[in-house]
Scaffold this motif. Structure first.
Motif, PDB file in Angstrom:
ATOM      1  N   HIS A  44     -46.761   6.150  74.735  1.00 59.09           N
ATOM      2  CA  HIS A  44     -47.599   6.900  75.676  1.00 59.09           C
ATOM      3  C   HIS A  44     -49.021   7.110  75.170  1.00 59.09           C
ATOM      4  N   ALA A  45     -49.181   7.235  73.857  1.00 61.55           N
ATOM      5  CA  ALA A  45     -50.520   7.564  73.326  1.00 61.55           C
ATOM      6  C   ALA A  45     -50.588   7.251  71.835  1.00 61.55           C
ATOM      7  N   ASP A  46     -51.800   6.956  71.365  1.00 60.84           N
ATOM      8  CA  ASP A  46     -51.953   6.744  69.918  1.00 60.84           C
ATOM      9  C   ASP A  46     -52.360   8.056  69.245  1.00 60.84           C
ATOM     10  N   VAL A  47     -52.383   8.016  67.918  1.00 62.39           N
ATOM     11  CA  VAL A  47     -52.635   9.243  67.156  1.00 62.39           C
ATOM     12  C   VAL A  47     -54.003   9.842  67.502  1.00 62.39           C
ATOM     13  N   ALA A  48     -55.032   8.987  67.627  1.00 63.35           N
ATOM     14  CA  ALA A  48     -56.390   9.504  67.878  1.00 63.35           C
ATOM     15  C   ALA A  48     -56.427  10.286  69.195  1.00 63.35           C
ATOM     16  N   TYR A  49     -55.772   9.738  70.212  1.00 64.31           N
ATOM     17  CA  TYR A  49     -55.766  10.415  71.508  1.00 64.31           C
ATOM     18  C   TYR A  49     -55.008  11.743  71.418  1.00 64.31           C
ATOM     19  N   LYS A  50     -53.879  11.716  70.708  1.00 62.93           N
ATOM     20  CA  LYS A  50     -53.092  12.948  70.571  1.00 62.93           C
ATOM     21  C   LYS A  50     -53.896  14.029  69.844  1.00 62.93           C
ATOM     22  N   LEU A  51     -54.646  13.616  68.822  1.00 60.34           N
ATOM     23  CA  LEU A  51     -55.439  14.622  68.099  1.00 60.34           C
ATOM     24  C   LEU A  51     -56.554  15.181  68.986  1.00 60.34           C
ATOM     25  N   ASP A  52     -57.116  14.336  69.848  1.00 59.72           N
ATOM     26  CA  ASP A  52     -58.104  14.840  70.819  1.00 59.72           C
ATOM     27  C   ASP A  52     -57.465  15.877  71.735  1.00 59.72           C
ATOM     28  N   LEU A  53     -56.222  15.582  72.144  1.00 61.54           N
ATOM     29  CA  LEU A  53     -55.513  16.546  73.007  1.00 61.54           C
ATOM     30  C   LEU A  53     -55.221  17.839  72.257  1.00 61.54           C
ATOM     31  N   VAL A  54     -54.830  17.724  70.993  1.00 58.39           N
ATOM     32  CA  VAL A  54     -54.565  18.932  70.191  1.00 58.39           C
ATOM     33  C   VAL A  54     -55.823  19.804  70.178  1.00 58.39           C
ATOM     34  N   ARG A  55     -56.959  19.179  69.927  1.00 55.47           N
ATOM     35  CA  ARG A  55     -58.228  19.937  69.858  1.00 55.47           C
ATOM     36  C   ARG A  55     -58.531  20.597  71.208  1.00 55.47           C
ATOM     37  N   ALA A  56     -58.481  19.800  72.272  1.00 59.52           N
ATOM     38  CA  ALA A  56     -58.895  20.302  73.590  1.00 59.52           C
ATOM     39  C   ALA A  56     -57.925  21.360  74.119  1.00 59.52           C
ATOM     40  N   LEU A  57     -56.622  21.097  74.002  1.00 57.29           N
ATOM     41  CA  LEU A  57     -55.646  22.044  74.565  1.00 57.29           C
ATOM     42  C   LEU A  57     -55.588  23.327  73.737  1.00 57.29           C
ATOM     43  N   SER A  58     -55.748  23.190  72.410  1.00 55.74           N
ATOM     44  CA  SER A  58     -55.746  24.396  71.559  1.00 55.74           C
ATOM     45  C   SER A  58     -56.897  25.302  71.963  1.00 55.74           C
ATOM     46  N   ARG A  59     -58.065  24.704  72.076  1.00 51.60           N
ATOM     47  CA  ARG A  59     -59.252  25.476  72.442  1.00 51.60           C
ATOM     48  C   ARG A  59     -59.059  26.139  73.821  1.00 51.60           C
ATOM     49  N   ARG A  60     -58.473  25.373  74.729  1.00 55.15           N
ATOM     50  CA  ARG A  60     -58.303  25.876  76.095  1.00 55.15           C
ATOM     51  C   ARG A  60     -57.326  27.057  76.155  1.00 55.15           C
ATOM     52  N   VAL A  61     -56.178  26.954  75.472  1.00 58.99           N
ATOM     53  CA  VAL A  61     -55.211  28.070  75.572  1.00 58.99           C
ATOM     54  C   VAL A  61     -55.721  29.302  74.824  1.00 58.99           C
ATOM     55  N   LEU A  62     -56.433  29.082  73.718  1.00 57.90           N
ATOM     56  CA  LEU A  62     -56.963  30.241  72.989  1.00 57.90           C
ATOM     57  C   LEU A  62     -57.963  30.983  73.865  1.00 57.90           C
ATOM     58  N   THR A  63     -58.859  30.228  74.495  1.00 53.19           N
ATOM     59  CA  THR A  63     -59.889  30.857  75.344  1.00 53.19           C
ATOM     60  C   THR A  63     -59.230  31.603  76.506  1.00 53.19           C
ATOM     61  N   SER A  64     -58.260  30.958  77.149  1.00 49.07           N
ATOM     62  CA  SER A  64     -57.607  31.602  78.308  1.00 49.07           C
ATOM     63  C   SER A  64     -56.872  32.868  77.893  1.00 49.07           C
ATOM     64  N   ALA A  65     -56.160  32.809  76.763  1.00 49.89           N
ATOM     65  CA  ALA A  65     -55.391  33.980  76.329  1.00 49.89           C
ATOM     66  C   ALA A  65     -56.330  35.137  75.988  1.00 49.89           C
ATOM     67  N   VAL A  66     -57.429  34.817  75.323  1.00 51.60           N
ATOM     68  CA  VAL A  66     -58.406  35.872  74.968  1.00 51.60           C
ATOM     69  C   VAL A  66     -58.982  36.487  76.249  1.00 51.60           C
ATOM     70  N   GLN A  67     -59.354  35.638  77.198  1.00 51.72           N
ATOM     71  CA  GLN A  67     -59.945  36.168  78.442  1.00 51.72           C
ATOM     72  C   GLN A  67     -58.951  37.060  79.174  1.00 51.72           C
ATOM     73  N   MET A  68     -57.677  36.638  79.194  1.00 55.10           N
ATOM     74  CA  MET A  68     -56.670  37.448  79.899  1.00 55.10           C
ATOM     75  C   MET A  68     -56.473  38.791  79.192  1.00 55.10           C
ATOM     76  N   ALA A  69     -56.410  38.761  77.870  1.00 49.21           N
ATOM     77  CA  ALA A  69     -56.153  40.007  77.129  1.00 49.21           C
ATOM     78  C   ALA A  69     -57.352  40.939  77.171  1.00 49.21           C
ATOM     79  N   ALA A  70     -58.551  40.374  77.370  1.00 49.45           N
ATOM     80  CA  ALA A  70     -59.768  41.198  77.349  1.00 49.45           C
ATOM     81  C   ALA A  70     -60.017  41.893  78.682  1.00 49.45           C
ATOM     82  N   LYS A  71     -59.265  41.521  79.715  1.00 46.36           N
ATOM     83  CA  LYS A  71     -59.503  42.089  81.062  1.00 46.36           C
ATOM     84  C   LYS A  71     -59.181  43.559  81.121  1.00 46.36           C
TER      85      LYS A  71
END
Ligand SMILES: Cc1cc2nc3c(=O)[nH]c(=O)nc-3n(C[C@H](O)[C@H](O)[C@H](O)COP(=O)(O)OP(=O)(O)OC[C@H]3O[C@@H](n4cnc5c(N)ncnc54)[C@H](O)[C@@H]3O)c2cc1C
Length: 288
Positions: free
Chosen positions: A261-288
């Protein structure tokens, strides 16, 4: 493909199922919804010589809140859990994550108990249960034991459930009011197993992150919860630099492999992007 020959026993109770497993020894397997086991048998990847069918044990299909925890019988289907009022009230993160799990037909038959006993590293629920501090009730001939989700998963397709034991219940402490949480994944089609998924749960106190729970699937078979990332975030102010650092730390600690389905480089890009996205969303939700 056809499975190799096997005997079949329909269990009439939990005790009957455990006794049948004990009598037969290692070649016996429980059959719940069959959504993972039957494909594995058809592919020759599982070759049980006895199937102990627990699909009729309706006593283990409950979803209820008791003593501040969501209690889910091991045979509750994914659909039943998603549709149950107590799930949404006590553990909304579970419902958010469930949107990414499988297709309707699979969810209608597949059970949460079967999902976590199968312990596929690509499955979302093992990670989500770790992030929610869940525990699992395992029953054997000598009685019951309760194992924390962090200790339940030993390796890919391997859990603490022994050959003559059965998982009977999943317990998830109700989420605290005001908690922030997020779960995101990338898969080829909606409902497919994720290439990478990321989840986060945290609280905010005086502008700082507390009780941070963070993890990934697709970042390596033995990597789910990432304590090194959690430690970086715990007590920190969630500014841009801290969240970017945390996502980079997730990348450095990830160990994915190439697959169809994917090579290592693509998976690491996903790790970076999705990690950043869930952290930001969780912080925004908790800060409300
Ligand atoms: C096309 C497809 C797509 C899917 N997509 C996803 C997805 O995106 N995410 C995801 O997480 N899952 C996915 N799944 C798997 C699905 O969630 C299964 O339902 C689940 O993994 C297994 O549950 P089951 O009840 O069918 O278990 P079974 O297949 O019956 O059993 C699985 C294993 O668990 C053991 N077992 C079952 N119940 C117990 C118990 N109570 N105690 C001890 N051992 C037990 C069995 O012996 C067997 O080894 C998908 C499956 C298919 C076929």
């Amino acid at each position: 493909m056809k499975p190799s020959p096997f005997e079949y026993h329909r269990a009439s109770s939990i005790e009957d199922a455990i006794a049948a497993l004990a009598r037969h020894g290692e070649g016996a397997l429980l059959l719940a919804g069959g959504q993972s086991l039957i494909p594995m048998m058809n592919l020759g990847l599982a070759t049980p010589d006895l199937l102990v069918d627990v699909g009729n044990l309706s006593d283990l299909r409950y979803v209820r809140v008791q003593d501040g925890s969501l209690r889910i019988g091991a045979l509750a289907t994914h659909s039943a859990i998603m549709g149950a009022g107590p799930s949404a009230l006590a553990c909304p993160m579970l419902i958010v994550a469930y949107q990414s799990v499988a297709h309707h037909t699979i969810r209608n038959r597949g059970t949460l108990g079967g999902n976590i006993c199968h312990a596929d590293p690509a499955s979302e629920m093992p990670l989500v249960l770790m992030l929610l501090d869940a525990s699992m009730v395992i029953r054997g001939a000598r009685g019951e034991r309760v194992v924390a989700a962090d200790n339940f998963f030993i390796d890919a397709f391997e859990t603490q459930v022994g050959p003559a034991e059965m998982l009977t219940e999943i317990r998830i402490p109700a989420q605290a009011a005001g908690e922030g949480y997020a779960f995101e994944e990338m898969s080829q089609r909606k409902g497919d197993f994720a290439i990478v998924s990321a989840g986060c749960r945290l609280s905010m106190r005086e502008g700082r992150m507390m009780n941070v729970h963070f993890g990934l699937t697709g970042a390596g078979d033995r990597k789910r919860r990432m304590s090194v990332v959690e430690a970086r975030l715990e007590g920190a102010v969630p500014d841009d630099r801290v969240l970017t650092d945390a996502a980079e730390l997730a990348v450095v600690n990830a160990d994915p492999s190439d697959d169809i389905h994917a090579d290592v480089a693509y998976k690491l890009d996903l790790v970076r992007a999705l990690s950043r996205r869930v952290l930001t969303s969780a912080v925004q939700m908790a800060a409300k």
